[in-house]
Design a protein around this motif. Structure first.
Motif, PDB file in Angstrom:
ATOM      1  N   LEU A 258       0.837  -1.123   0.011  1.00 22.16           N
ATOM      2  CA  LEU A 258      -0.003   0.019   0.167  1.00 22.16           C
ATOM      3  C   LEU A 258       0.897   1.108  -0.198  1.00 22.16           C
ATOM      4  O   LEU A 258       1.863   1.604   0.854  1.00 22.16           O
ATOM      5  N   ASP A 259       0.558   2.078  -0.744  1.00 21.17           N
ATOM      6  CA  ASP A 259       1.524   3.564  -1.031  1.00 21.17           C
ATOM      7  C   ASP A 259       1.292   4.370   0.111  1.00 21.17           C
ATOM      8  O   ASP A 259       0.285   4.298   1.080  1.00 21.17           O
ATOM      9  N   GLU A 260       2.277   5.183   0.391  1.00 18.19           N
ATOM     10  CA  GLU A 260       2.027   6.220   1.530  1.00 18.19           C
ATOM     11  C   GLU A 260       0.940   6.993   1.525  1.00 18.19           C
ATOM     12  O   GLU A 260       0.511   7.422   2.760  1.00 18.19           O
ATOM     13  N   GLU A 261       0.440   7.564   0.390  1.00 18.14           N
ATOM     14  CA  GLU A 261      -0.646   8.324   0.503  1.00 18.14           C
ATOM     15  C   GLU A 261      -2.062   7.690   0.956  1.00 18.14           C
ATOM     16  O   GLU A 261      -2.633   8.098   1.913  1.00 18.14           O
ATOM     17  N   TRP A 262      -2.036   6.290   0.690  1.00 13.04           N
ATOM     18  CA  TRP A 262      -3.311   5.638   1.250  1.00 13.04           C
ATOM     19  C   TRP A 262      -2.838   5.129   2.699  1.00 13.04           C
ATOM     20  O   TRP A 262      -3.827   5.236   3.546  1.00 13.04           O
ATOM     21  N   MET A 263      -1.742   4.912   3.059  1.00 12.16           N
ATOM     22  CA  MET A 263      -1.281   4.667   4.469  1.00 12.16           C
ATOM     23  C   MET A 263      -1.774   5.798   5.340  1.00 12.16           C
ATOM     24  O   MET A 263      -2.289   5.681   6.644  1.00 12.16           O
ATOM     25  N   LYS A 264      -1.876   7.312   4.765  1.00 14.20           N
ATOM     26  CA  LYS A 264      -1.890   8.180   5.638  1.00 14.20           C
ATOM     27  C   LYS A 264      -3.677   8.252   5.672  1.00 14.20           C
ATOM     28  O   LYS A 264      -4.176   8.456   6.501  1.00 14.20           O
ATOM     29  N   ARG A 265      -4.343   7.990   4.616  1.00 14.48           N
ATOM     30  CA  ARG A 265      -5.640   7.973   4.616  1.00 14.48           C
ATOM     31  C   ARG A 265      -6.465   6.854   5.358  1.00 14.48           C
ATOM     32  O   ARG A 265      -7.644   7.387   5.933  1.00 14.48           O
ATOM     33  N   ILE A 266      -5.608   6.114   5.684  1.00 11.58           N
ATOM     34  CA  ILE A 266      -6.394   4.980   6.605  1.00 11.58           C
ATOM     35  C   ILE A 266      -5.745   4.990   7.956  1.00 11.58           C
ATOM     36  O   ILE A 266      -5.943   4.180   8.801  1.00 11.58           O
ATOM     37  N   GLU A 267      -5.061   6.039   8.242  1.00 15.08           N
ATOM     38  CA  GLU A 267      -4.425   6.025   9.760  1.00 15.08           C
ATOM     39  C   GLU A 267      -5.506   6.423  10.802  1.00 15.08           C
ATOM     40  O   GLU A 267      -5.867   7.562  10.780  1.00 15.08           O
ATOM     41  N   THR A 268      -5.842   5.347  11.427  1.00 14.05           N
ATOM     42  CA  THR A 268      -6.924   5.714  12.553  1.00 14.05           C
ATOM     43  C   THR A 268      -6.941   4.332  13.676  1.00 14.05           C
ATOM     44  O   THR A 268      -6.464   3.208  13.175  1.00 14.05           O
ATOM     45  N   ASP A 269      -7.108   4.703  14.663  1.00 13.66           N
ATOM     46  CA  ASP A 269      -7.596   3.803  15.692  1.00 13.66           C
ATOM     47  C   ASP A 269      -8.838   2.881  15.659  1.00 13.66           C
ATOM     48  O   ASP A 269      -8.862   1.953  16.387  1.00 13.66           O
ATOM     49  N   GLU A 270      -9.485   3.459  15.030  1.00 18.00           N
ATOM     50  CA  GLU A 270     -10.949   3.230  14.858  1.00 18.00           C
ATOM     51  C   GLU A 270     -11.035   1.803  13.940  1.00 18.00           C
ATOM     52  O   GLU A 270     -10.310   1.585  13.067  1.00 18.00           O
ATOM     53  N   LYS A 271     -12.345   1.052  14.066  1.00 25.11           N
ATOM     54  CA  LYS A 271     -12.557   0.117  13.189  1.00 25.11           C
ATOM     55  C   LYS A 271     -12.585   0.475  11.761  1.00 25.11           C
ATOM     56  O   LYS A 271     -12.847   1.693  11.298  1.00 25.11           O
ATOM     57  N   LYS A 272     -12.133  -0.168  10.863  1.00 23.60           N
ATOM     58  CA  LYS A 272     -11.924  -0.218   9.461  1.00 23.60           C
ATOM     59  C   LYS A 272     -12.808  -1.001   8.763  1.00 23.60           C
ATOM     60  O   LYS A 272     -12.531  -2.249   8.583  1.00 23.60           O
ATOM     61  N   ILE A 273     -13.901  -0.695   8.136  1.00 25.97           N
ATOM     62  CA  ILE A 273     -14.676  -1.444   7.211  1.00 25.97           C
ATOM     63  C   ILE A 273     -14.596  -1.139   5.730  1.00 25.97           C
ATOM     64  O   ILE A 273     -14.674   0.116   5.400  1.00 25.97           O
ATOM     65  N   MET A 274     -14.236  -2.243   4.861  1.00 28.67           N
ATOM     66  CA  MET A 274     -14.206  -1.902   3.393  1.00 28.67           C
ATOM     67  C   MET A 274     -15.351  -2.355   2.859  1.00 28.67           C
ATOM     68  O   MET A 274     -15.918  -3.412   3.325  1.00 28.67           O
ATOM     69  N   ILE A 275     -16.113  -1.627   2.030  1.00 27.26           N
ATOM     70  CA  ILE A 275     -17.261  -2.029   1.434  1.00 27.26           C
ATOM     71  C   ILE A 275     -16.930  -2.329  -0.275  1.00 27.26           C
ATOM     72  O   ILE A 275     -16.617  -1.324  -0.919  1.00 27.26           O
TER      73      ILE A 275
END
Length: 435
Positions: A258-275
């Motif tokens: 995963l590239d750096e831009e996406w890594m920053k976009r998903i940076e969170t401690d909350e639950k991550k849900i992909m649809i």
């Protein structure tokens, strides 16, 4: 080595091309010389992976990214629209529509293909062919010409009707999908008719070659060497000592960073849900919209990552700092970072999610998705909803009840997937001793 020159013939469908390409690269890595036959749209990708490219068209219908963005002949586009409309009416109507479409979709100019494959065989001195299970005309051509081939089955194993089962009729249904007996009888009738029509076409060609036998079911015609399933051996069916081998590889995808831009976009401690509803079913904007709103309502702090296909712009009104909506997402690269995957039950997404041991909510629309959803439900690996009739409350319940999914089962099949992959089948077929 048993087979040195191997020729892959791929349908021009993104979801089938990718796992076939991974398999082809594995054969090459184990010493085979591989040529990959496909339509011109995939040429650059094939050459980029250092495989030989051979242009061959085996289907009038194509899906080289998102289905609605792919340039299609008018007749193909009309049938796609008919398919999308049928998904709104429910499981049986969708499967009936797909059954009616099979002949135009997947029985593409068999006599021309026989001639083309004979040219390939005469000029390239091929030892073994690899063909996708849905490329029926290619299978017919190879059988007619008496050429050795391996069958690759990217969808659910029940796509191949064995033991008197009906083509395109799920053996079992997940609990969320309600099917009336009368509708099921109608589906079986349509299935039987389609099967008879296909088999008659096959045998009308086969009888021109007196040295081979007619067949009883075109949809059951597979390799006498091996069938490779991009799936899990939930029912202990594997055979790898005698031919035809039946090999379950668990996954056929290549890891991507995963590239750096996406890594920053998903940076969170909350639950991550992909649809993600796949390249075809992302057309169902209504379902995507409902999933976004329902997930947002039940999990307001979660990060939603939505693959919206051509509807990304129309759905941008739901974007927020914790709702990412894109036409295309790097799904393979993202998968290891998300907690939950909400998807249509497509085999590629399933195998990616299982490889990483992810929580799953499946909304099956068509094809093999009902069989896949049933397996996941039966083995307590995820939850299943009806894509046309689920409520916000049902999605919330499904997401919350994922805690009840068997972590032991998920861990077991995750480990099976990681131990196998394309290399597992390639070694068996090339008769390479495992190290």
């Amino acid at each position: 080595m048993k087979y040195r020159k191997i020729f892959f013939i791929s349908p021009p469908f993104y979801s089938h091309f990718n796992p076939l390409l991974v398999l082809a690269k594995s054969f090459q890595a184990h010493g085979a010389e591989v040529t990959f036959g496909c339509s011109i749209e995939f040429k650059d990708k094939i050459l980029e992976d250092n495989l030989n490219f051979y242009e061959i068209d085996i289907s009038a219908n194509k899906n080289t990214g998102t289905s609605e963005d792919t340039v299609q002949p008018d007749t193909e586009r009309m049938r796609l629209e008919e398919f999308f409309e049928s998904t709104k009416k429910g499981a049986v109507e969708t499967l009936i529509t797909q059954s009616h479409h099979r002949k135009a979709d997947m029985l593409y100019n068999p006599q021309k293909l026989i001639d083309n494959i004979k040219v390939i065989d005469d000029s390239l001195d091929v030892d073994l062919y690899v063909v996708d299970i849905l490329s029926y005309s290619v299978t017919l051509s190879l059988y007619f010409l008496g050429l050795p081939f391996v069958t690759f089955c990217p969808p659910h194993p029940n796509t191949i009707p064995r033991d008197g089962r009906y083509f395109n009729v799920p053996k079992n249904w997940p609990e969320a999908i309600t099917v009336e007996e009368g509708d099921l009888a109608k589906l079986k009738q349509v299935s039987t008719q389609t099967q008879q029509e296909f088999t008659e076409v096959f045998n009308s060609i086969i009888t021109k070659n007196k040295s081979i036998d007619p067949i009883s079911n075109a949809f059951s015609l597979v390799s006498e060497i091996a069938v490779i399933y991009n799936y899990f051996d939930f029912n202990d069916n594997e055979k790898h000592e005698e031919n035809p081998k039946e090999l379950f590889i668990g996954n056929s995808f290549q890891a991507v960073a995963l590239d750096e831009e996406w890594m920053k976009r998903i940076e969170t401690d909350e639950k991550k849900i992909m649809i993600s509803l796949g390249t075809f079913l992302s057309n169902r904007k209504d379902v995507l919209e409902k999933l976004i709103l329902s997930a947002r309502a039940s999990h307001p702090d979660a990060l939603l990552i939505v693959s919206a296909g051509s509807h990304a712009e129309a759905l941008q009104k739901y974007s927020s700092p914790n709702t990412i909506i894109e036409g295309f997402i790097p799904q393979v690269a993202l998968m290891q970072y998300v907690d939950t995957v909400v998807f249509h039950g497509g085999c590629n997404t399933l195998t990616e999610a299982m490889y990483h041991g992810k929580e799953m909510v499946i909304l099956p629309f068509s094809s093999d998705q009902f069989n896949i959803a049933y397996d996941i439900e039966k083995h307590n690996l995820g939850k299943v909803l009806d894509p046309n009739n689920f409520s916000k409350e049902q999605l919330a319940t499904a997401l919350n009840e994922l805690e009840e999914v068997s972590k032991d089962n998920l861990r077991y099949w995750r480990n099976v997937s990681r131990d196998r992959g394309a290399d597992y089948a390639v070694k068996k077929i090339l008769e390479i001793d495992s190290i």
